[in-house]
Structures are given as C-alpha cells and as structure tokens.
Scaffold this active site. Structure first.
Site, PDB file in Angstrom:
ATOM      1  CB  SER A  73      -9.059  19.699 -54.969  1.00  0.00           C
ATOM      2  OG  SER A  73     -10.260  19.168 -54.415  1.00  0.00           O
TER       3      SER A  73
ATOM      4  CG  ASN B 255      -8.899   7.730 -59.439  1.00  0.00           C
ATOM      5  OD1 ASN B 255      -9.600   6.921 -60.051  1.00  0.00           O
ATOM      6  ND2 ASN B 255      -8.929   7.855 -58.110  1.00  0.00           N
ATOM      7  CD1 TRP B 256      -9.641   9.445 -66.092  1.00  0.00           C
ATOM      8  CD2 TRP B 256     -10.342   7.882 -67.539  1.00  0.00           C
ATOM      9  NE1 TRP B 256      -8.987   9.646 -67.280  1.00  0.00           N
ATOM     10  CE2 TRP B 256      -9.396   8.706 -68.180  1.00  0.00           C
ATOM     11  CE3 TRP B 256     -10.914   6.826 -68.262  1.00  0.00           C
ATOM     12  CZ2 TRP B 256      -9.015   8.508 -69.512  1.00  0.00           C
ATOM     13  CZ3 TRP B 256     -10.538   6.619 -69.584  1.00  0.00           C
ATOM     14  CH2 TRP B 256      -9.596   7.454 -70.204  1.00  0.00           C
ATOM     15  CE  LYS B 257     -11.517  10.168 -57.542  1.00  0.00           C
ATOM     16  NZ  LYS B 257     -11.782  11.003 -56.386  1.00  0.00           N
TER      17      LYS B 257
ATOM     18  CD  GLU C  59     -13.302   8.689 -54.074  1.00  0.00           C
ATOM     19  OE1 GLU C  59     -13.215   8.028 -55.126  1.00  0.00           O
ATOM     20  OE2 GLU C  59     -13.221   9.927 -54.043  1.00  0.00           O
TER      21      GLU C  59
ATOM     22  CG  HIS D  22      -8.872   6.346 -53.967  1.00  0.00           C
ATOM     23  ND1 HIS D  22     -10.000   6.908 -53.403  1.00  0.00           N
ATOM     24  CD2 HIS D  22      -8.289   7.319 -54.707  1.00  0.00           C
ATOM     25  CE1 HIS D  22     -10.084   8.172 -53.801  1.00  0.00           C
ATOM     26  NE2 HIS D  22      -9.063   8.449 -54.588  1.00  0.00           N
TER      27      HIS D  22
ATOM     28  N   GLY E 288      -8.172  13.399 -59.997  1.00  0.00           N
ATOM     29  CA  GLY E 288      -9.513  12.866 -60.217  1.00  0.00           C
ATOM     30  C   GLY E 288     -10.274  13.725 -61.204  1.00  0.00           C
TER      31      GLY E 288
ATOM     32  N   GLY F 173     -12.079  15.726 -54.084  1.00  0.00           N
ATOM     33  CA  GLY F 173     -13.387  16.033 -54.645  1.00  0.00           C
ATOM     34  C   GLY F 173     -14.084  17.198 -53.964  1.00  0.00           C
TER      35      GLY F 173
ATOM     36  CD  GLU G 160      -5.426  10.607 -53.829  1.00  0.00           C
ATOM     37  OE1 GLU G 160      -5.335  11.219 -54.894  1.00  0.00           O
ATOM     38  OE2 GLU G 160      -6.355   9.826 -53.580  1.00  0.00           O
TER      39      GLU G 160
END
Ligand code: PGA
Length: 264
Positions: A227, A10-12, A98, A96, A248, A187, A181
């Site tokens: 993480s 997941n490159w976000k 976020e 997700h 991530g 993160g 998650e």
C-alpha cells in the site's frame, strides 16, 4: 554505507502491452530527474518484450514477476531465466506472497489458494536460478495479520529468509534486494507504520549479516512494500533501513508512481 535507492513497480496482472508501453513512456522524464534512483518496471510476461524494447538504452530497468527454476524443458506454462534475459530483464521478483498463496485482500475461495503454491523451498530454487543467470532477485518476505497478532513476525521472516537463501553464499548475492511486504498491508490500503516497517527491515538486515556476512548485508537493499502511495512514501524513505519500495497499485498511474520515485 550509502545504498542507492531502488523503486520497483509490480504491475501484477494489470495492463496490456499497449497500456504498459504508454505508462512506460510517461515515466521517462521522472527517471531523468532522479538519475540517482534505480527504477525497475515489472510487467506481466506477455508485455516484457514490448516494454523491454522501449527501455533499451533508457535509465529504467526491466523486471519480471516470477521465474521457473528449471533451465528448460517440459514445463508447460513456465518461463525460464534465459527467456527473461532475452526479454531484457535485469531483475525479477521472487517469493511474492501472492505466489505463495498468501493474500492481504482476496476474494479467492480458500480451496483455490494451493494453486498459488510457492514454498520457501521453491522460492530458494528460483532465487538460485536467478543468481546463476545474473538476474537480480527482489526476494519478498512478510507475515500475515494472524502471524503478526500471534507475535510471530520475526519468526516468519527469518524462516522465509533461511529457506530462500539456503545454499547461497555471500559472494553470490551481488544485486539481491529483499522486500519486506507484510501480507496484511498488500492491496489493503493499510500501510505499515514507517517506524515499524523500519524495525522489521533492520531485523532483516541483521539476519542477512548473520546468514551471509556484514559486508553483504550492508550492500543488499531492503525495500518496503504494501500500500505504498505518494502520500505515505516520504516518511518510509526517511527511515534508515528502508532503501526503497516495491509498489503495486501505486505503480499503475504515471503521475502517482512518478511522485513516489521523486520522494525516494
Ligand atoms: P500494493 O502491492 O502496493 O498494491 O499493496 C505491493 C506488492 O504486492 O508488491
């Protein structure tokens, strides 16, 4: 049943298209070594076509980070499932934390969080759109630290699964993956203990068995995310109910992500 491992990056909101394509090229050799693992790269929308063009005829698959539930029309700023298919996506992350406005580490002012407004209801609409479009959803669920400390982990995960899967039949879930998650691990550098992650992933599988069918639950891959790095990946992958990872920060450097894929 032996489930194939799935490692999704997941490159976000990182990497421009040229940066994404160089990272992609650097990953082909690892994918060649681990043909037994499904590797999925999820770039930002503007990079999908460039990365997708590189991935055509490769072993690595393309995923998006979100989708809109409508088919097409006056939805400024949204991206449809047909657009994802056109870019070559076979997978898409949905729900997700976020996108739900639930951050493990964020400097956002609380009054801005409602702009990240996915709910269990919208996640369900998006998930059904993806299944209808034959794009494999990677459905994210997980509790915040506050919810964990209040002993509500299972409740939160159960409600998120129910919301996302409402109106979905077992027969439609081919290719679905669920990523556990925990929001507090995303993160933050605080990975969830492997045994505990496995316990919640097992809980997710038991809910899927109840809600869909034991056969569907047996083939749906349950991933861990939060993480994950090359140092903590191996113990996670040794657990019986963890079928891979959603990665991530650890997916943004070829050498690091390559080591995670090798550990799968
Ligand atoms: P992280 O993110 O690996 O940077 O914690 C994982 C995710 O949000 O999917």
């Amino acid at each position: 049943m032996a489930r194939r491992r799935l490692i999704a990056a997941n490159w976000k909101m990182n990497l421009t298209a040229p940066e994404g394509t160089s990272l992609t090229e650097a990953l082909f050799s690892v994918a060649e070594i681990r043909r037994d693992v499904d590797v999925v790269l999820c770039p930002s929308f503007p990079s999908l076509h460039a990365v997708g063009a590189l991935l055509r005829n490769s072993l690595v698959q393309l995923g998006a980070q979100d989708v809109f539930w409508g088919e097409k029309g006056a939805f400024t700023g949204q991206v449809s499932a047909a657009m994802l298919t056109d870019a070559g996506c076979t997978h898409c992350i949905v729900g997700h934390s976020e996108r739900r406005g639930r951050f493990g580490a964020s400097s956002l002012a609380p009054e801005l969080l409602p702009y990240f407004a996915d709910t269990d209801g919208t996640v369900g609409l998006k998930l059904r759109r993806l299944l209808f479009a034959n794009i494999h959803p990677i459905l994210c669920v997980g509790e915040t630290l506050e919810e964990r400390e209040a002993g509500r982990t299972e409740d939160v995960v159960r409600l998120q699964l129910e919301g996302a899967l409402s109106g979905v039949d077992a027969a439609e879930t081919f290719g679905l993956a669920v990523a556990y998650e925990p929001v507090w691990a995303i993160g933050t550098g605080s990975v969830c203990d492997a045994g505990e992650a496995n316990r919640v992933c097992g809980f997710i599988r038991s809910r899927l068995a109840e809600r869909l069918s034991p056969e569907a639950a047996d083939q749906i891959r349950v991933l861990y995310g939060g993480s994950v790095n090359s140092k903590n990946a191996a113990p996670l992958f040794r657990e019986s109910d963890i079928d891979g990872a959603l990665v991530g920060a650890g997916s943004l450097k070829a050498a690091e992500f390559g080591r995670i894929v090798l550990a799968a």
